[in-house]
Motif scaffolding. Structure first.
Motif, PDB file in Angstrom:
ATOM      1  N   TYR A 205     -13.861 -18.642 -24.582  1.00 42.34           N
ATOM      2  CA  TYR A 205     -13.000 -19.526 -23.798  1.00 42.34           C
ATOM      3  C   TYR A 205     -11.589 -19.588 -24.389  1.00 42.34           C
ATOM      4  CZ  TYR A 205     -11.011 -23.777 -21.816  1.00 42.34           C
ATOM      5  OH  TYR A 205     -10.168 -24.660 -21.199  1.00 42.34           O
ATOM      6  N   ILE A 206     -11.496 -19.781 -25.703  1.00 48.29           N
ATOM      7  CA  ILE A 206     -10.185 -19.857 -26.352  1.00 48.29           C
ATOM      8  C   ILE A 206      -9.431 -18.543 -26.182  1.00 48.29           C
ATOM      9  CG2 ILE A 206      -8.983 -20.153 -28.543  1.00 48.29           C
ATOM     10  CD1 ILE A 206     -10.182 -22.715 -27.436  1.00 48.29           C
ATOM     11  N   PHE A 207     -10.139 -17.428 -26.352  1.00 44.00           N
ATOM     12  CA  PHE A 207      -9.491 -16.122 -26.181  1.00 44.00           C
ATOM     13  C   PHE A 207      -9.009 -15.943 -24.744  1.00 44.00           C
ATOM     14  CE2 PHE A 207      -9.838 -11.569 -25.094  1.00 44.00           C
ATOM     15  CZ  PHE A 207      -8.878 -11.067 -25.972  1.00 44.00           C
ATOM     16  N   ALA A 208      -9.847 -16.360 -23.780  1.00 42.89           N
ATOM     17  CA  ALA A 208      -9.471 -16.233 -22.369  1.00 42.89           C
ATOM     18  C   ALA A 208      -8.257 -17.096 -22.041  1.00 42.89           C
ATOM     19  CB  ALA A 208     -10.660 -16.623 -21.480  1.00 42.89           C
ATOM     20  N   LYS A 209      -8.221 -18.337 -22.565  1.00 41.34           N
ATOM     21  CA  LYS A 209      -7.070 -19.206 -22.327  1.00 41.34           C
ATOM     22  C   LYS A 209      -5.810 -18.653 -22.971  1.00 41.34           C
ATOM     23  CE  LYS A 209      -6.676 -22.513 -20.507  1.00 41.34           C
ATOM     24  NZ  LYS A 209      -6.278 -22.765 -19.094  1.00 41.34           N
ATOM     25  N   PHE A 210      -5.955 -18.043 -24.142  1.00 41.82           N
ATOM     26  CA  PHE A 210      -4.810 -17.412 -24.807  1.00 41.82           C
ATOM     27  C   PHE A 210      -4.258 -16.268 -23.965  1.00 41.82           C
ATOM     28  CE2 PHE A 210      -3.261 -13.986 -27.597  1.00 41.82           C
ATOM     29  CZ  PHE A 210      -2.199 -14.636 -28.206  1.00 41.82           C
ATOM     30  N   MET A 304     -17.474 -30.895 -12.257  1.00 39.58           N
ATOM     31  CA  MET A 304     -17.673 -31.242 -13.657  1.00 39.58           C
ATOM     32  C   MET A 304     -16.422 -30.960 -14.479  1.00 39.58           C
ATOM     33  SD  MET A 304     -20.792 -30.088 -16.182  1.00 39.58           S
ATOM     34  CE  MET A 304     -21.008 -30.879 -17.782  1.00 39.58           C
ATOM     35  N   VAL A 305     -15.710 -29.882 -14.127  1.00 41.39           N
ATOM     36  CA  VAL A 305     -14.452 -29.556 -14.812  1.00 41.39           C
ATOM     37  C   VAL A 305     -13.436 -30.660 -14.585  1.00 41.39           C
ATOM     38  CG1 VAL A 305     -12.505 -27.952 -14.878  1.00 41.39           C
ATOM     39  CG2 VAL A 305     -14.837 -27.069 -14.728  1.00 41.39           C
ATOM     40  N   VAL A 306     -13.296 -31.096 -13.332  1.00 43.47           N
ATOM     41  CA  VAL A 306     -12.321 -32.148 -12.998  1.00 43.47           C
ATOM     42  C   VAL A 306     -12.660 -33.443 -13.733  1.00 43.47           C
ATOM     43  CG1 VAL A 306     -11.422 -33.602 -11.145  1.00 43.47           C
ATOM     44  CG2 VAL A 306     -11.774 -31.160 -10.745  1.00 43.47           C
ATOM     45  N   VAL A 307     -13.942 -33.840 -13.703  1.00 36.06           N
ATOM     46  CA  VAL A 307     -14.357 -35.080 -14.360  1.00 36.06           C
ATOM     47  C   VAL A 307     -14.123 -35.004 -15.866  1.00 36.06           C
ATOM     48  CG1 VAL A 307     -16.336 -36.551 -14.905  1.00 36.06           C
ATOM     49  CG2 VAL A 307     -16.036 -35.670 -12.576  1.00 36.06           C
ATOM     50  N   SER A 308     -14.439 -33.860 -16.466  1.00 32.75           N
ATOM     51  CA  SER A 308     -14.260 -33.713 -17.911  1.00 32.75           C
ATOM     52  C   SER A 308     -12.793 -33.783 -18.297  1.00 32.75           C
ATOM     53  CB  SER A 308     -14.869 -32.386 -18.394  1.00 32.75           C
ATOM     54  OG  SER A 308     -14.182 -31.284 -17.830  1.00 32.75           O
ATOM     55  N   VAL A 309     -11.910 -33.193 -17.476  1.00 31.15           N
ATOM     56  CA  VAL A 309     -10.471 -33.251 -17.749  1.00 31.15           C
ATOM     57  C   VAL A 309      -9.963 -34.685 -17.647  1.00 31.15           C
ATOM     58  CG1 VAL A 309      -8.187 -32.556 -16.913  1.00 31.15           C
ATOM     59  CG2 VAL A 309     -10.027 -30.872 -17.060  1.00 31.15           C
ATOM     60  N   ILE A 310     -10.421 -35.418 -16.630  1.00 29.89           N
ATOM     61  CA  ILE A 310     -10.002 -36.819 -16.462  1.00 29.89           C
ATOM     62  C   ILE A 310     -10.472 -37.667 -17.643  1.00 29.89           C
ATOM     63  CG2 ILE A 310     -10.300 -38.902 -15.059  1.00 29.89           C
ATOM     64  CD1 ILE A 310     -10.486 -37.080 -12.611  1.00 29.89           C
ATOM     65  N   LEU A 311     -11.725 -37.502 -18.042  1.00 29.11           N
ATOM     66  CA  LEU A 311     -12.243 -38.264 -19.172  1.00 29.11           C
ATOM     67  C   LEU A 311     -11.516 -37.892 -20.464  1.00 29.11           C
ATOM     68  CD1 LEU A 311     -16.099 -38.169 -18.453  1.00 29.11           C
ATOM     69  CD2 LEU A 311     -14.526 -40.094 -18.146  1.00 29.11           C
ATOM     70  N   GLY A 317      -5.776 -38.252 -24.393  1.00 31.87           N
ATOM     71  CA  GLY A 317      -4.470 -37.795 -23.937  1.00 31.87           C
ATOM     72  C   GLY A 317      -4.436 -36.300 -23.656  1.00 31.87           C
ATOM     73  N   VAL A 318      -3.304 -35.677 -23.997  1.00 32.18           N
ATOM     74  CA  VAL A 318      -3.103 -34.250 -23.722  1.00 32.18           C
ATOM     75  C   VAL A 318      -4.104 -33.403 -24.495  1.00 32.18           C
ATOM     76  CG1 VAL A 318      -1.476 -32.332 -23.903  1.00 32.18           C
ATOM     77  CG2 VAL A 318      -0.664 -34.581 -23.193  1.00 32.18           C
ATOM     78  N   VAL A 319      -4.353 -33.767 -25.754  1.00 30.71           N
ATOM     79  CA  VAL A 319      -5.321 -33.013 -26.566  1.00 30.71           C
ATOM     80  C   VAL A 319      -6.702 -33.058 -25.919  1.00 30.71           C
ATOM     81  CG1 VAL A 319      -6.462 -32.877 -28.811  1.00 30.71           C
ATOM     82  CG2 VAL A 319      -4.037 -33.435 -28.687  1.00 30.71           C
ATOM     83  N   GLY A 320      -7.052 -34.223 -25.374  1.00 31.42           N
ATOM     84  CA  GLY A 320      -8.340 -34.357 -24.698  1.00 31.42           C
ATOM     85  C   GLY A 320      -8.453 -33.470 -23.477  1.00 31.42           C
ATOM     86  N   MET A 321      -7.345 -33.302 -22.749  1.00 21.81           N
ATOM     87  CA  MET A 321      -7.354 -32.420 -21.578  1.00 21.81           C
ATOM     88  C   MET A 321      -7.590 -30.966 -21.991  1.00 21.81           C
ATOM     89  SD  MET A 321      -4.185 -34.058 -19.419  1.00 21.81           S
ATOM     90  CE  MET A 321      -4.473 -33.042 -17.958  1.00 21.81           C
ATOM     91  N   ILE A 325     -12.788 -29.001 -21.455  1.00 25.68           N
ATOM     92  CA  ILE A 325     -13.656 -27.993 -20.830  1.00 25.68           C
ATOM     93  C   ILE A 325     -14.649 -27.393 -21.832  1.00 25.68           C
ATOM     94  CG2 ILE A 325     -13.700 -25.775 -19.641  1.00 25.68           C
ATOM     95  CD1 ILE A 325     -11.182 -26.558 -18.201  1.00 25.68           C
ATOM     96  N   PRO A 326     -14.210 -26.941 -23.032  1.00 27.65           N
ATOM     97  CA  PRO A 326     -15.222 -26.450 -23.978  1.00 27.65           C
ATOM     98  C   PRO A 326     -16.208 -27.532 -24.410  1.00 27.65           C
ATOM     99  CG  PRO A 326     -13.034 -26.524 -24.998  1.00 27.65           C
ATOM    100  CD  PRO A 326     -12.849 -26.705 -23.535  1.00 27.65           C
ATOM    101  N   LEU A 327     -15.753 -28.798 -24.507  1.00 18.76           N
ATOM    102  CA  LEU A 327     -16.675 -29.881 -24.850  1.00 18.76           C
ATOM    103  C   LEU A 327     -17.690 -30.101 -23.719  1.00 18.76           C
ATOM    104  CD1 LEU A 327     -14.428 -32.578 -26.580  1.00 18.76           C
ATOM    105  CD2 LEU A 327     -16.077 -31.019 -27.637  1.00 18.76           C
ATOM    106  N   ALA A 328     -17.218 -29.992 -22.472  1.00 19.21           N
ATOM    107  CA  ALA A 328     -18.125 -30.127 -21.327  1.00 19.21           C
ATOM    108  C   ALA A 328     -19.152 -28.999 -21.323  1.00 19.21           C
ATOM    109  CB  ALA A 328     -17.330 -30.132 -20.023  1.00 19.21           C
ATOM    110  N   ALA A 329     -18.707 -27.797 -21.678  1.00 18.87           N
ATOM    111  CA  ALA A 329     -19.629 -26.668 -21.763  1.00 18.87           C
ATOM    112  C   ALA A 329     -20.671 -26.898 -22.856  1.00 18.87           C
ATOM    113  CB  ALA A 329     -18.855 -25.379 -22.035  1.00 18.87           C
ATOM    114  N   ALA A 330     -20.224 -27.468 -23.984  1.00 21.07           N
ATOM    115  CA  ALA A 330     -21.156 -27.777 -25.073  1.00 21.07           C
ATOM    116  C   ALA A 330     -22.150 -28.853 -24.634  1.00 21.07           C
ATOM    117  CB  ALA A 330     -20.381 -28.248 -26.307  1.00 21.07           C
ATOM    118  N   PHE A 331     -21.650 -29.864 -23.932  1.00 20.76           N
ATOM    119  CA  PHE A 331     -22.524 -30.926 -23.421  1.00 20.76           C
ATOM    120  C   PHE A 331     -23.570 -30.353 -22.472  1.00 20.76           C
ATOM    121  CE2 PHE A 331     -23.472 -34.093 -20.110  1.00 20.76           C
ATOM    122  CZ  PHE A 331     -24.022 -35.096 -20.897  1.00 20.76           C
ATOM    123  N   LYS A 332     -23.166 -29.394 -21.651  1.00 20.85           N
ATOM    124  CA  LYS A 332     -24.105 -28.765 -20.722  1.00 20.85           C
ATOM    125  C   LYS A 332     -25.197 -28.009 -21.476  1.00 20.85           C
ATOM    126  CE  LYS A 332     -24.432 -25.323 -17.040  1.00 20.85           C
ATOM    127  NZ  LYS A 332     -23.697 -24.331 -16.209  1.00 20.85           N
TER     128      LYS A 332
END
Length: 348
Positions: A205-210, A304-311, A317-321, A325-332
């Motif tokens: 995920y990090i590589f893809a975002k980069f 789930m992506v939208v909800v995770s970004v909002i939470l 804040g910005v760091v949480g946004m 997504i990777p935290l949501a993937a880990a939760f899944k």
């Protein structure tokens, strides 16, 4: 099954979980170490799979680690050395354009309020504009005051991150094997599978975002260079960095270019070209780059992506946004494993 775990194994499991919690809590107390260590860990996740590929050429692991590490240093340092002087120069020149942008905003605001007054008779005061400009100046001042602090942290990270990356690449496998020895037998199989899946998804995920951010930045900087717009490299860098923020990032990256384009070129062909460039870049990102590189990796439902970004934005804040997504993937992943454990489904 959990019900079949004997008492000594339960005690061992409790101590193991408690140790993990205490370790994570202790890391949170030392951000000067935790942050560069986390960055180094993510970088190592991206490049660790390359080491076995290098070893296929008959190269020993220690030598392969050195080759990969030197490649990482070159990959990150060479672009910085090349673009830093230009970006620094453009950033210093931006301050000379701030009064021009402020005058433009005041002029446009006055024109809009006059039209509203002519059509509706409602008088719009200057409080909104003045408060916005005051907030912008205050935020800019606070950021500038924090620059020495951030600069000190960045300089510290420049030394710590490569050091951590090298030792994680060199000794990460041994540490992993040692850590797995203390994992209770009752959860060993699921823990190993879960950690492997999480590390793979996080690294991918990090590589893809980069890659995604780099593509957007290159498209915008190249386009602005062709159009001959000032601050092309700086605006492209801003677009790339803000692109890391899901959904809101492309908007945040576009606003500086729109404001600067209107203040510098007005409602003319150049501004139209800038607007089209950003629309095309974001369409390529949304329609092609994101679905191919990112969405398939995390394998999350859009809701789930939208909800995770909002939470994430609500609590961190910005760091949480950025990390939502990777935290949501880990939760899944964890949720699936808990379900499998409760209903006796064997992990793949």
């Amino acid at each position: 099954m959990t019900s079949q775990i004997n008492k000594p194994e339960k005690i061992r499991l409790f101590i193991f979980v408690l140790g993990i919690v205490l370790f994570c809590f202790s890391l949170s107390l030392f951000p000067r170490v935790t942050i560069p260590l986390s960055v180094a860990y993510v970088i190592s996740l991206i490049f660790t799979p390359i080491i076995p590929m290098v070893m296929r050429f008959g190269i020993k692991r220690a030598t392969a680690v050195n080759i990969v590490f030197v490649s990482i240093l070159f990959l990150f340092s060479y672009p910085l050395i090349k673009i830093t002087p230009t970006v620094t120069n453009e950033a210093q020149n931006v301050q000379y354009y701030l009064p021009k942008i402020e005058n433009f905003l005041k002029s446009e605001y006055k024109e809009v309020t006059n039209k509203i007054e002519e059509k509706t008779g409602y008088v719009v005061g200057d409080e909104i504009l003045n408060n916005s400009l005051s907030y912008g100046q205050k935020a800019t001042t606070e950021i500038l005051l924090q620059v020495p602090k951030y600069l000190g942290s960045v300089i510290e990270w420049i030394f710590l991150v490569p050091l951590f990356v090298f030792f994680i690449l060199k000794d990460g496998k041994n540490f992993k094997n040692s850590f797995l020895k203390i994992v209770p037998n009752s959860i060993f199989e699921r823990f190993y599978y879960l950690s492997h899946q999480f590390n793979r998804q996080l690294g991918d995920y990090i590589f893809a975002k980069f890659v995604e951010a780099s593509i957007v930045g290159v498209i915008i900087s190249t386009g602005l260079f062709i159009i001959d717009v000032r601050f092309a490299l700086l605006l492209g860098l801003v677009a790339a960095l803000t692109n890391v923020i899901p959904y809101l990032g492309p908007i945040l990256g576009t606003i500086p270019a729109i404001v600067f384009g209107l203040a510098e070129y007005g409602w003319g062909p150049t501004f139209g070209a800038i607007a089209i460039l950003y629309i095309v870049a974001n369409c390529i990102d949304i329609a092609l780059v994101f679905p191919i590189l990112v969405s398939k990796i995390v394998n999350l439902h859009p809701l789930m992506v939208v909800v995770s970004v909002i939470l994430g934005s609500t609590f961190f804040g910005v760091v949480g946004m950025i990390i939502s997504i990777p935290l949501a993937a880990a939760f899944k992943l964890i949720s699936i494993e808990v379900y499998n454990e409760l209903y006796g489904v064997k992990s793949r």
